[in-house]
Write a protein that holds these residues in place. Structure first.
Motif, mmCIF file in Angstrom:
data_model
loop_
_atom_site.group_PDB
_atom_site.id
_atom_site.type_symbol
_atom_site.label_atom_id
_atom_site.label_comp_id
_atom_site.label_asym_id
_atom_site.label_seq_id
_atom_site.Cartn_x
_atom_site.Cartn_y
_atom_site.Cartn_z
ATOM 1 N N UNK A 62 0.826 -1.201 0.000
ATOM 2 C CA UNK A 62 0.000 0.000 0.000
ATOM 3 C C UNK A 62 0.865 1.257 0.000
ATOM 4 N N UNK A 63 2.072 1.158 0.560
ATOM 5 C CA UNK A 63 2.950 2.324 0.554
ATOM 6 C C UNK A 63 3.296 2.770 -0.849
ATOM 7 N N UNK A 64 3.622 1.823 -1.729
ATOM 8 C CA UNK A 64 3.931 2.160 -3.120
ATOM 9 C C UNK A 64 2.689 2.685 -3.839
ATOM 10 N N UNK A 65 1.538 2.049 -3.587
ATOM 11 C CA UNK A 65 0.285 2.495 -4.221
ATOM 12 C C UNK A 65 -0.068 3.909 -3.766
ATOM 13 N N UNK A 66 0.106 4.182 -2.476
ATOM 14 C CA UNK A 66 -0.188 5.518 -1.963
ATOM 15 C C UNK A 66 0.690 6.566 -2.620
ATOM 16 N N UNK A 67 1.975 6.238 -2.800
ATOM 17 C CA UNK A 67 2.859 7.179 -3.470
ATOM 18 C C UNK A 67 2.420 7.468 -4.893
ATOM 19 N N UNK A 68 2.017 6.423 -5.609
ATOM 20 C CA UNK A 68 1.543 6.606 -6.987
ATOM 21 C C UNK A 68 0.285 7.473 -7.028
ATOM 22 N N UNK A 69 -0.667 7.197 -6.129
ATOM 23 C CA UNK A 69 -1.928 7.946 -6.120
ATOM 24 C C UNK A 69 -1.695 9.406 -5.737
ATOM 25 N N UNK A 70 -0.899 9.620 -4.692
ATOM 26 C CA UNK A 70 -0.639 10.992 -4.256
ATOM 27 C C UNK A 70 0.107 11.768 -5.332
ATOM 28 N N UNK A 71 1.124 11.160 -5.915
ATOM 29 C CA UNK A 71 1.882 11.841 -6.962
ATOM 30 C C UNK A 71 1.011 12.128 -8.178
ATOM 31 N N UNK A 72 0.181 11.149 -8.574
ATOM 32 C CA UNK A 72 -0.710 11.380 -9.698
ATOM 33 C C UNK A 72 -1.682 12.517 -9.435
ATOM 34 N N UNK A 73 -2.179 12.601 -8.204
ATOM 35 C CA UNK A 73 -3.095 13.694 -7.853
ATOM 36 C C UNK A 73 -2.381 15.035 -7.896
ATOM 37 N N UNK A 74 -1.139 15.065 -7.414
ATOM 38 C CA UNK A 74 -0.365 16.305 -7.438
ATOM 39 C C UNK A 74 -0.102 16.754 -8.872
ATOM 40 N N UNK A 75 0.327 15.823 -9.713
ATOM 41 C CA UNK A 75 0.620 16.186 -11.101
ATOM 42 C C UNK A 75 -0.639 16.653 -11.828
ATOM 43 N N UNK A 76 -1.756 15.997 -11.562
ATOM 44 C CA UNK A 76 -3.020 16.414 -12.185
ATOM 45 C C UNK A 76 -3.437 17.788 -11.695
ATOM 46 N N UNK A 77 -3.273 18.034 -10.398
ATOM 47 C CA UNK A 77 -3.611 19.350 -9.862
ATOM 48 C C UNK A 77 -2.749 20.450 -10.454
ATOM 49 N N UNK A 78 -1.460 20.172 -10.613
ATOM 50 C CA UNK A 78 -0.584 21.161 -11.221
ATOM 51 C C UNK A 78 -0.967 21.428 -12.675
ATOM 52 N N UNK A 79 -1.356 20.376 -13.375
ATOM 53 C CA UNK A 79 -1.742 20.526 -14.782
ATOM 54 C C UNK A 79 -3.000 21.379 -14.925
ATOM 55 N N UNK A 80 -3.952 21.203 -14.017
ATOM 56 C CA UNK A 80 -5.248 21.861 -14.157
ATOM 57 C C UNK A 80 -5.284 23.261 -13.553
ATOM 58 N N UNK A 81 -4.546 23.463 -12.455
ATOM 59 C CA UNK A 81 -4.758 24.689 -11.681
ATOM 60 C C UNK A 81 -3.524 25.573 -11.539
ATOM 61 N N UNK A 82 -2.340 25.089 -11.907
ATOM 62 C CA UNK A 82 -1.131 25.884 -11.716
ATOM 63 C C UNK A 82 -0.398 26.026 -13.052
ATOM 64 N N UNK A 83 -0.666 27.098 -13.789
ATOM 65 C CA UNK A 83 -0.059 27.245 -15.118
ATOM 66 C C UNK A 83 1.454 27.416 -15.074
ATOM 67 N N UNK A 84 2.013 27.864 -13.942
ATOM 68 C CA UNK A 84 3.459 28.041 -13.847
ATOM 69 C C UNK A 84 4.195 26.764 -13.437
ATOM 70 N N UNK A 85 3.443 25.707 -13.133
ATOM 71 C CA UNK A 85 4.059 24.427 -12.779
ATOM 72 C C UNK A 85 3.864 23.452 -13.934
ATOM 73 N N UNK A 86 4.718 22.453 -14.017
ATOM 74 C CA UNK A 86 4.697 21.527 -15.147
ATOM 75 C C UNK A 86 4.447 20.103 -14.644
ATOM 76 N N UNK A 87 3.338 19.521 -15.099
ATOM 77 C CA UNK A 87 3.068 18.117 -14.786
ATOM 78 C C UNK A 87 4.008 17.238 -15.599
ATOM 79 N N UNK A 88 4.508 16.183 -14.986
ATOM 80 C CA UNK A 88 5.532 15.376 -15.634
ATOM 81 C C UNK A 88 5.373 13.915 -15.274
ATOM 82 N N UNK A 89 5.494 13.048 -16.286
ATOM 83 C CA UNK A 89 5.505 11.607 -16.018
ATOM 84 C C UNK A 89 6.776 11.200 -15.280
ATOM 85 N N UNK A 90 7.864 11.938 -15.509
ATOM 86 C CA UNK A 90 9.088 11.661 -14.772
ATOM 87 C C UNK A 90 8.895 11.871 -13.269
ATOM 88 N N UNK A 91 8.164 12.930 -12.913
ATOM 89 C CA UNK A 91 7.884 13.170 -11.498
ATOM 90 C C UNK A 91 7.050 12.038 -10.919
#
Length: 293
Positions: free
Chosen positions: A238-267
């Motif tokens: 669950x620790x690895x799954x939680x990291x994936x879910x949290x990171x995916x949510x962060x990247x999606x949030x940056x993509x949708x709401x923060x134009x100065x931040x860059x969503x990245x698959x590398x992140x």
């Protein structure tokens, strides 16, 4: 699966993996055409992933990571094959494998444009990281394959994990959702420092993108650790799954709401890897706490 069958399977997998590594290493070292095909194929693979923002680091960084991942299974397989007991023999095996890998890979890359010092540094880093990762996996296998793999953390451990989750969760949110990247102020200083390191022989792959990817990996190690301390050994993944879910949510949030931040698959890849490493560390810690109790 019985203990004897598990040991036999691990021994066979170890032998097969050693044969594969020996064949690949010797082929690349002894046949220049094979080495050139390997390099060009690797470059083509990276060229196909970079347009979507995946594996955008330098070729050298990804090559070091690939070598490390290729070496990582050796110690865990040897550990299981020897009944998780012969620690000194495994340490000697690790030392021998490290030296052999550096020698073989140095021969494989001889004659290239990369200076000898930079080449040796790269190979030493790759071997050290691979064996360290293998040692971590090996240490995590002991409690998972032990007599009581379904151990749960005690009340004190869970209270500490809850407090850590609240504090670190707030820190992650602060870093992830600020309007500008948190490293924007130190980027010029870091780039100048890396340029100076390159002038004294450090490999060119030790670039800003490599530092950023590594930092993103380390940043999410506490996430996996905290989750394991909350849920116990049975659900350690669950620790690895939680990291994936949290990171995916962060990247999606940056993509949708923060134009100065860059969503990245590398992140996403780096954060998920860090959470997985943190989960393995959590397994090791819980295993030690269980033995003490």
């Amino acid at each position: 699966m019985t203990t004897r069958r598990l040991r036999t399977t691990a021994a066979r997998l170890l032998a097969a993996w050693l044969v594969v590594l020996a064949l690949v290493g010797s082929s690349v070292a002894l046949v220049p055409a094979v080495a050139e095909v390997a390099r060009s194929t690797w470059a083509d693979v990276l060229a196909s992933t970079r347009p979507i923002g995946l594996l955008t680091m330098s070729d050298g960084y990804t090559q070091v990571a690939a070598i490390a991942l290729a070496l990582a299974p050796l110690l865990p397989l040897a550990d299981v094959a020897t009944s998780l007991r012969r620690r000194r023999a495994l340490l000697r095996l690790a030392a021998v494998l490290g030296v052999v890998a550096i020698v073989v890979l140095t021969a494989a890359t001889a004659g290239g444009a990369v200076p000898v010092r930079a080449r040796l540094t790269s190979l030493t880093v790759a071997v050290a990281v691979g064996l360290a990762l293998g040692a971590l996996i090996s240490a995590a296998l002991r409690p998972l394959l032990g007599a009581h793999p379904a151990g749960t953390p005690g009340p004190a451990t869970r209270r500490l994990a809850v407090r850590s989750a609240l504090g670190y969760g707030a820190f992650v949110a602060l870093v992830a959702f600020t309007s500008r990247p948190v490293d924007s102020g130190v980027t010029p200083l870091l780039v100048r420092a890396l340029d100076r390191l390159h002038t004294v022989g450090f490999p060119a792959w030790m670039s800003y993108s490599a530092v950023e990817f590594t930092a993103n990996t380390v940043f999410f190690v506490p996430v996996g650790l905290i989750v394991v301390l909350l849920v116990g050994l049975r659900r350690w993944w669950w620790g690895a799954v939680a990291g994936f879910v949290i990171s995916g949510s962060v990247e999606l949030g940056q993509l949708l709401f923060l134009p100065d931040r860059f969503a990245s698959l590398d992140d996403l890849l780096a954060n998920s890897t860090g959470a997985l490493l943190g989960a393995l560390v959590g397994v090791v810690l819980l295993g030690r706490l269980a033995r003490r109790s």
